[in-house]
Scaffold this motif. Structure first.
Motif, PDB file in Angstrom:
ATOM      1  N   ILE A 182       0.850  -1.202   0.000  1.00  0.00           N
ATOM      2  CA  ILE A 182       0.000   0.000   0.000  1.00  0.00           C
ATOM      3  C   ILE A 182       0.878   1.241   0.000  1.00  0.00           C
ATOM      4  N   TRP A 183       0.611   2.158  -0.923  1.00  0.00           N
ATOM      5  CA  TRP A 183       1.381   3.398  -1.051  1.00  0.00           C
ATOM      6  C   TRP A 183       0.579   4.574  -0.539  1.00  0.00           C
ATOM      7  N   GLY A 184       1.263   5.558  -0.006  1.00  0.00           N
ATOM      8  CA  GLY A 184       0.632   6.810   0.372  1.00  0.00           C
ATOM      9  C   GLY A 184      -0.166   6.773   1.663  1.00  0.00           C
ATOM     10  N   GLN A 185      -0.083   5.711   2.415  1.00  0.00           N
ATOM     11  CA  GLN A 185      -0.815   5.577   3.673  1.00  0.00           C
ATOM     12  C   GLN A 185       0.121   5.028   4.745  1.00  0.00           C
ATOM     13  N   SER A 186       1.316   5.572   4.820  1.00  0.00           N
ATOM     14  CA  SER A 186       2.337   4.999   5.700  1.00  0.00           C
ATOM     15  C   SER A 186       1.922   4.990   7.172  1.00  0.00           C
ATOM     16  N   TRP A 187       1.274   6.052   7.644  1.00  0.00           N
ATOM     17  CA  TRP A 187       0.850   6.086   9.043  1.00  0.00           C
ATOM     18  C   TRP A 187      -0.190   5.004   9.311  1.00  0.00           C
ATOM     19  N   THR A 188      -1.159   4.867   8.421  1.00  0.00           N
ATOM     20  CA  THR A 188      -2.216   3.866   8.580  1.00  0.00           C
ATOM     21  C   THR A 188      -1.632   2.460   8.545  1.00  0.00           C
ATOM     22  N   VAL A 189      -0.743   2.204   7.594  1.00  0.00           N
ATOM     23  CA  VAL A 189      -0.106   0.888   7.492  1.00  0.00           C
ATOM     24  C   VAL A 189       0.675   0.587   8.769  1.00  0.00           C
ATOM     25  N   HIS A 190       1.398   1.566   9.275  1.00  0.00           N
ATOM     26  CA  HIS A 190       2.164   1.384  10.516  1.00  0.00           C
ATOM     27  C   HIS A 190       1.225   1.025  11.678  1.00  0.00           C
ATOM     28  N   GLN A 191       0.118   1.743  11.807  1.00  0.00           N
ATOM     29  CA  GLN A 191      -0.835   1.478  12.886  1.00  0.00           C
ATOM     30  C   GLN A 191      -1.459   0.084  12.760  1.00  0.00           C
ATOM     31  N   LEU A 192      -1.792  -0.328  11.548  1.00  0.00           N
ATOM     32  CA  LEU A 192      -2.378  -1.657  11.343  1.00  0.00           C
ATOM     33  C   LEU A 192      -1.374  -2.752  11.689  1.00  0.00           C
ATOM     34  N   LYS A 193      -0.105  -2.539  11.343  1.00  0.00           N
ATOM     35  CA  LYS A 193       0.927  -3.524  11.692  1.00  0.00           C
ATOM     36  C   LYS A 193       1.114  -3.618  13.201  1.00  0.00           C
ATOM     37  N   LEU A 194       1.097  -2.467  13.879  1.00  0.00           N
ATOM     38  CA  LEU A 194       1.202  -2.490  15.345  1.00  0.00           C
ATOM     39  C   LEU A 194       0.038  -3.259  15.956  1.00  0.00           C
ATOM     40  N   TRP A 195      -1.161  -3.028  15.451  1.00  0.00           N
ATOM     41  CA  TRP A 195      -2.329  -3.723  15.970  1.00  0.00           C
ATOM     42  C   TRP A 195      -2.205  -5.228  15.717  1.00  0.00           C
ATOM     43  N   ALA A 196      -1.721  -5.612  14.545  1.00  0.00           N
ATOM     44  CA  ALA A 196      -1.617  -7.029  14.201  1.00  0.00           C
ATOM     45  C   ALA A 196      -0.654  -7.774  15.126  1.00  0.00           C
ATOM     46  N   GLU A 197       0.329  -7.060  15.658  1.00  0.00           N
ATOM     47  CA  GLU A 197       1.283  -7.692  16.573  1.00  0.00           C
ATOM     48  C   GLU A 197       0.648  -8.025  17.918  1.00  0.00           C
ATOM     49  N   ALA A 198      -0.312  -7.226  18.351  1.00  0.00           N
ATOM     50  CA  ALA A 198      -0.978  -7.441  19.636  1.00  0.00           C
ATOM     51  C   ALA A 198      -2.433  -7.009  19.519  1.00  0.00           C
ATOM     52  N   PRO A 199      -3.264  -7.835  18.872  1.00  0.00           N
ATOM     53  CA  PRO A 199      -4.662  -7.454  18.649  1.00  0.00           C
ATOM     54  C   PRO A 199      -5.380  -7.108  19.955  1.00  0.00           C
ATOM     55  N   ALA A 200      -6.093  -5.995  19.937  1.00  0.00           N
ATOM     56  CA  ALA A 200      -6.796  -5.561  21.135  1.00  0.00           C
ATOM     57  C   ALA A 200      -8.256  -5.225  20.843  1.00  0.00           C
ATOM     58  N   SER A 201      -8.686  -5.468  19.636  1.00  0.00           N
ATOM     59  CA  SER A 201     -10.048  -5.114  19.246  1.00  0.00           C
ATOM     60  C   SER A 201     -10.577  -6.166  18.285  1.00  0.00           C
ATOM     61  N   ALA A 202     -11.870  -6.256  18.190  1.00  0.00           N
ATOM     62  CA  ALA A 202     -12.474  -7.239  17.293  1.00  0.00           C
ATOM     63  C   ALA A 202     -13.106  -6.593  16.066  1.00  0.00           C
ATOM     64  N   ALA A 203     -13.103  -5.276  15.995  1.00  0.00           N
ATOM     65  CA  ALA A 203     -13.766  -4.607  14.882  1.00  0.00           C
ATOM     66  C   ALA A 203     -12.992  -3.369  14.457  1.00  0.00           C
ATOM     67  N   PHE A 204     -13.088  -3.049  13.183  1.00  0.00           N
ATOM     68  CA  PHE A 204     -12.479  -1.853  12.629  1.00  0.00           C
ATOM     69  C   PHE A 204     -13.514  -1.104  11.820  1.00  0.00           C
ATOM     70  N   VAL A 205     -13.343   0.198  11.733  1.00  0.00           N
ATOM     71  CA  VAL A 205     -14.139   1.023  10.829  1.00  0.00           C
ATOM     72  C   VAL A 205     -13.149   1.722   9.915  1.00  0.00           C
ATOM     73  N   PHE A 206     -13.199   1.406   8.640  1.00  0.00           N
ATOM     74  CA  PHE A 206     -12.357   2.065   7.647  1.00  0.00           C
ATOM     75  C   PHE A 206     -13.220   3.140   7.003  1.00  0.00           C
ATOM     76  N   SER A 207     -12.766   4.381   7.049  1.00  0.00           N
ATOM     77  CA  SER A 207     -13.559   5.460   6.463  1.00  0.00           C
ATOM     78  C   SER A 207     -12.691   6.289   5.534  1.00  0.00           C
ATOM     79  N   GLY A 208     -13.339   6.953   4.613  1.00  0.00           N
ATOM     80  CA  GLY A 208     -12.634   7.799   3.664  1.00  0.00           C
ATOM     81  C   GLY A 208     -13.387   7.841   2.357  1.00  0.00           C
ATOM     82  N   GLY A 209     -12.942   8.687   1.499  1.00  0.00           N
ATOM     83  CA  GLY A 209     -13.582   8.854   0.201  1.00  0.00           C
ATOM     84  C   GLY A 209     -13.308   7.695  -0.737  1.00  0.00           C
TER      85      GLY A 209
END
Length: 72
Positions: free
Chosen positions: A15-42
Motif C-alpha cells: 500500500i502506497w501513500g498511507q504509511s501512518w495507517t499501514v504502521h498502525q495496522l501492523k502495530l495492531w496485528a502484533e498485539a490485537p486488542a479489538s475485534a472490529a475496525f471502521v475504515f472510512s474515507g472517500g
C-alpha cells in the motif's frame, strides 16, 4: 481479470501513500486488542485494500476469498 483485482495491493507493504495507517495496522496485528475496525474515507482511498491486506496478514485464509463482482 479486472484491473482493480490485478493491481490491488496484496499485503500492507504494497500500500502506497498511507504509511501512518499501514504502521498502525501492523502495530495492531502484533498485539490485537479489538475485534472490529471502521475504515472510512472517500472513494479510492484504499479502505477495501487495507482491510483485505490486514486480513491476509492475520492469516484468515483469504486465498480463496473473492470480492463480489462489480455491479456498477
Amino acid at each position: 481479470m479486472r484491473l482493480v483485482d490485478k493491481y490491488r495491493p496484496k499485503t500492507l507493504d504494497d500500500i502506497w501513500g498511507q504509511s501512518w495507517t499501514v504502521h498502525q495496522l501492523k502495530l495492531w496485528a502484533e498485539a490485537p486488542a479489538s475485534a472490529a475496525f471502521v475504515f472510512s474515507g472517500g472513494t479510492g482511498t484504499g479502505k477495501t485494500s487495507a482491510a483485505i491486506a490486514l486480513a491476509a496478514l492475520l492469516c484468515l485464509g483469504l486465498a480463496a476469498w473473492r470480492l463480489p463482482a462489480h455491479t456498477g
